[in-house]
Design a protein around this motif. Structure first.
Motif, mmCIF file in Angstrom:
data_model
loop_
_atom_site.group_PDB
_atom_site.id
_atom_site.type_symbol
_atom_site.label_atom_id
_atom_site.label_comp_id
_atom_site.label_asym_id
_atom_site.label_seq_id
_atom_site.Cartn_x
_atom_site.Cartn_y
_atom_site.Cartn_z
ATOM 1 N N VAL A 1 -7.993 19.099 50.204
ATOM 2 C CA VAL A 1 -8.282 20.502 50.530
ATOM 3 C C VAL A 1 -9.783 20.660 50.695
ATOM 4 O O VAL A 1 -10.549 20.311 49.792
ATOM 5 N N LEU A 2 -10.212 21.161 51.863
ATOM 6 C CA LEU A 2 -11.609 21.542 52.068
ATOM 7 C C LEU A 2 -11.726 22.997 51.630
ATOM 8 O O LEU A 2 -11.118 23.885 52.230
ATOM 9 N N LEU A 3 -12.514 23.237 50.588
ATOM 10 C CA LEU A 3 -12.436 24.492 49.845
ATOM 11 C C LEU A 3 -13.762 25.235 49.848
ATOM 12 O O LEU A 3 -14.775 24.731 49.358
ATOM 13 N N ASP A 4 -13.745 26.462 50.394
ATOM 14 C CA ASP A 4 -14.931 27.313 50.339
ATOM 15 C C ASP A 4 -15.154 27.769 48.895
ATOM 16 O O ASP A 4 -14.203 27.924 48.118
ATOM 17 N N VAL A 5 -16.410 27.977 48.546
ATOM 18 C CA VAL A 5 -16.741 28.376 47.168
ATOM 19 C C VAL A 5 -16.638 29.877 46.974
ATOM 20 O O VAL A 5 -16.148 30.349 45.954
ATOM 21 N N HIS A 6 -17.075 30.655 47.970
ATOM 22 C CA HIS A 6 -17.079 32.114 47.853
ATOM 23 C C HIS A 6 -16.137 32.734 48.872
ATOM 24 O O HIS A 6 -16.256 32.484 50.069
ATOM 25 N N MET A 7 -15.195 33.550 48.378
ATOM 26 C CA MET A 7 -14.307 34.318 49.239
ATOM 27 C C MET A 7 -14.169 35.709 48.647
ATOM 28 O O MET A 7 -14.372 35.897 47.435
ATOM 29 N N PRO A 8 -13.823 36.717 49.458
ATOM 30 C CA PRO A 8 -13.798 38.098 48.955
ATOM 31 C C PRO A 8 -12.902 38.318 47.741
ATOM 32 O O PRO A 8 -13.210 39.123 46.867
ATOM 33 N N ASP A 9 -11.772 37.615 47.679
ATOM 34 C CA ASP A 9 -10.836 37.853 46.578
ATOM 35 C C ASP A 9 -10.948 36.793 45.488
ATOM 36 O O ASP A 9 -10.038 36.622 44.673
ATOM 37 N N GLY A 10 -12.063 36.098 45.443
ATOM 38 C CA GLY A 10 -12.247 35.070 44.419
ATOM 39 C C GLY A 10 -13.045 33.934 45.005
ATOM 40 O O GLY A 10 -14.013 34.157 45.722
ATOM 41 N N GLY A 11 -12.645 32.726 44.762
ATOM 42 C CA GLY A 11 -13.371 31.597 45.315
ATOM 43 C C GLY A 11 -12.686 30.291 44.986
ATOM 44 O O GLY A 11 -11.564 30.256 44.467
ATOM 45 N N GLY A 12 -13.402 29.213 45.297
ATOM 46 C CA GLY A 12 -12.840 27.895 45.101
ATOM 47 C C GLY A 12 -12.411 27.613 43.678
ATOM 48 O O GLY A 12 -11.371 26.991 43.446
ATOM 49 N N ALA A 13 -13.207 28.069 42.719
ATOM 50 C CA ALA A 13 -12.873 27.811 41.320
ATOM 51 C C ALA A 13 -11.542 28.453 40.935
ATOM 52 O O ALA A 13 -10.775 27.896 40.141
ATOM 53 N N GLU A 14 -11.241 29.622 41.514
ATOM 54 C CA GLU A 14 -9.975 30.296 41.205
ATOM 55 C C GLU A 14 -8.790 29.540 41.811
ATOM 56 O O GLU A 14 -7.728 29.405 41.172
ATOM 57 N N VAL A 15 -8.952 29.029 43.031
ATOM 58 C CA VAL A 15 -7.899 28.214 43.634
ATOM 59 C C VAL A 15 -7.628 26.987 42.767
ATOM 60 O O VAL A 15 -6.474 26.642 42.485
#
Length: 221
Positions: A58-72
Motif C-alpha cells: 500500500v502506498l499510503l499518504d500521511v495526511h488526509m482530511p478524515d485522518g491519515g496514514g497512521a489511522e489506516v
C-alpha cells in the motif's frame, strides 16, 4: 485480466485524485512487475479497498482530511499483517515519519521521488527491506534503534515548545525568511515573530543561528 503471478499488487491511497492518476500512469506505463489494482482517497475508502483487494503493498499518504496514514495502519495492521505499507508524502517532518513508522509502515519516501525510484522502493519493501528517502535516514535510524512501540525519549526543553512553535522553528532552521514562514503556515509575519521570540525565551538562546543548531541537534530539521 489476471495479473501475472510475480506482479506486485499495489493500492494507492492519497486524497488528491490527480496525484493518484499520475502515480498510476508512471507505474503502469514503465514498470511491468508493479500494478496499481486499486485507489482510495480517504481513510474509510482505504480501509475498505485494502480489506477487499488484499494488495502486496500500500502506498499510503500521511495526511488526509478524515485522518491519515497512521489511522489506516492502526485499523489494518493487526488484521492484515502480510500487507506492506510504504508512506508516500509531501511531508518530511520528523513527527510525521515517526508516527507512521511506529504505526507499522515499512518505509517512508517523499513525493519528490521519480516513478522508477518509487517502483524500486515498492519492490524493496515487498522484499522485506525498509526504505526511506535519504534525508530522512538520521531520525529513522533513531526510531529503529528503540524498542517497538516505545515512545521517543523525552526532551524537557523540546517539550516546552508548542506544536506551532516547533513548526516555526523547523522552517526557520531550514533557512526560511519570516515572510516565507508566514506564507507556509498561513499566519501573519507578526505571529511568526511572536513565536520566534517565545522559542528564544524558552530555549534561552540569542539568535536564529543558535536556534538552527539547537533544532538540528534535536532532529527537527
Amino acid at each position: 485480466m489476471t495479473e501475472p503471478e510475480n506482479t506486485i499488487k499495489v493500492v494507492l491511497v492519497d486524497d488528491h485524485a490527480l496525484f493518484r492518476s499520475g502515480v498510476r500512469a508512471e507505474l503502469d506505463r514503465a514498470v511491468p512487475d508493479v500494478s496499481v489494482v486499486g485507489e482510495a482517497g480517504s481513510v474509510d475508502e482505504a480501509v475498505a479497498a485494502i480489506r477487499h483487494l488484499r494488495p502486496d503493498v500500500v502506498l499510503l499518504d500521511v495526511h488526509m482530511p478524515d485522518g491519515g496514514g497512521a489511522e489506516v495502519l492502526r485499523q489494518l495492521r493487526p488484521e492484515l499483517p502480510d500487507v506492506v505499507f510504504l508512506a508516500l508524502s509531501v511531508s518530511d517532518a520528523a513527527e510525521d515519519v515517526i508516527a507512521v513508522i511506529r504505526a507499522g509502515a515499512r518505509g517512508y519516501v517523499t513525493k519528490t521521488i521519480s516513478g522508477r525510484e518509487l517502483a524500486d522502493a515498492v519492490r524493496r519493501v515487498h522484499g522485506g527491506d525498509p526504505v526511506f528517502s535519504p534525508r530522512l535516514a538520521g531520525f529513522v535510524l533513531d526510531v529503529f534503534s528503540q524498542k517497538p512501540g516505545a515512545a521517543p525519549p523525552g526532551d524537557p526543553e523540546l517539550d516546552l515548545l508548542t506544536r506551532r512553535e516547533r513548526d516555526v522553528l523547523r522552517l526557520l532552521a531550514r533557512g526560511y525568511a519570516y515572510k516565507e514562514i508566514a506564507g507556509e503556515l498561513f499566519i501573519s509575519v507578526k505571529t511568526v515573530e511572536t513565536h520566534v521570540s517565545s522559542v528564544l525565551r524558552k530555549t534561552q538562546l540569542s539568535n536564529r543561528y543558535e536556534l538552527s543548531r539547537w533544532a538540528s541537534d534535536r532532529r527537527l530539521v
